[in-house]
Enzyme design. Structure first.
Site, short mmCIF file in Angstrom:
data_model
loop_
_atom_site.label_atom_id
_atom_site.label_comp_id
_atom_site.label_asym_id
_atom_site.label_seq_id
_atom_site.Cartn_x
_atom_site.Cartn_y
_atom_site.Cartn_z
N ASP A 53 35.55 37.98 -19.87
CA ASP A 53 36.18 39.28 -19.68
C ASP A 53 35.93 39.83 -18.29
OD1 ASP A 53 37.23 39.38 -22.26
OD2 ASP A 53 35.45 40.38 -23.09
N TYR A 111 25.16 31.95 -23.60
CA TYR A 111 25.28 33.19 -22.84
C TYR A 111 23.90 33.83 -22.67
CZ TYR A 111 30.39 33.37 -23.43
OH TYR A 111 31.74 33.11 -23.38
#
Length: 270
Positions: A53, A111
């Site tokens: 994003d 992540y």
């Protein structure tokens, strides 16, 4: 036909509107394909392992493309980095079989979400670490993360508009959710077989709600159960999040299942 090329990429997401190419927006894929078109003198489409994003960073994003001309991988690497902007770099280029697909061949991702509190952060660290006005309760943060590993329907942790695709829908398996903390810093690390859009940021947002005393652990348990009467988890800001790795072979530590991920690596040195 020239062999398919796999690229490993790193970027600072601050000034990008995400990975995916968009009209009238600066994106990672858009800048990459501009550089490839300049190198090959024709449009060269790319496929990424995932769509980060806006504002999210990557240490080792993966993409592939089919080169229209024969240029050695070292030449591609050097040329692209001379054309690309300062906040996007190609770390590696190598030939791969035509069957390799950056997205479909991936079996998982890692992540990392970075936090800080206390002393003012240097500007360059603040670009990739969320600063909190007060220290979180690290024991509660650890307890929240222990609840996450396993196969779950993460629908309450996905951004609106992402209903999940394919047979799995919004079900994913989280193998690792660990915390390292010390010296006014904390990192949350997540590994799983796939992530919905916004999923990691909402897992972090939920864990911080608990660590900052705004919610109880039972609230997170209800969210994990998909309680429809509850609003979705809050979304942590994007700049603390980095895509660290894309896996194309399952790590051996996953073989024991997600329960192993609940063994917390936690260092109280702050």
């Amino acid at each position: 036909m020239e062999p398919r090329l796999r690229m490993t990429l790193a970027y600072l997401g601050t000034h990008f509107a995400g990975w995916q190419k968009q009209e009238n927006a600066r994106t990672v894929q858009g800048e990459l394909e501009k550089a490839l078109a300049r190198l090959y003198q024709k449009p060269v489409p790319t496929v990424g392992a995932g769509r980060t994003d806006a504002g999210v960073h990557a240490d080792r994003q993966v993409a592939h493309f089919d080169p229209p001309l024969a240029i050695p991988p070292t030449g591609v690497l050097q040329a692209l980095n001379s054309f690309l902007p300062w906040d996007l770099r190609v770390l590696q280029v190598k030939p791969v079989p035509a069957s390799f697909h950056a997205r479909r061949s991936a079996v998982g991702k890692r992540y990392r979400y970075r936090l800080a509190w206390g002393a003012v952060l240097p500007p360059w660290e603040g670009l990739r670490r969320l600063w909190l006005p007060r220290a979180p309760n690290l024991e509660l943060l650890a307890e929240a993360l222990r609840m996450l590993p396993g196969e779950h329907d993460f629908v309450r942790f996905s951004l609106s508009g992402h209903a999940g695709r394919g047979k799995r829908g919004t079900v994913r398996t989280l193998f690792v959710a660990t915390l390292t903390a010390g010296r006014g810093r904390a990192d949350m690390i997540f590994e799983g077989d796939g992530f919905l859009r916004g999923m990691v940021r909402r897992l972090v947002g939920a864990a911080l709600e608990i660590a900052q005393g705004r919610q109880e652990l039972s609230w997170l348990q209800a969210l994990m159960a998909g309680e429809a009467s509850l609003p979705p988890a809050p979304t942590a800001p994007p700049h603390g999040l980095t895509l660290e790795r894309v896996f194309y072979r399952r790590p051996k530590r996953w073989a024991k299942g997600p329960q192993r991920a609940q063994t917390l690596r936690f260092y109280r040195t702050c």
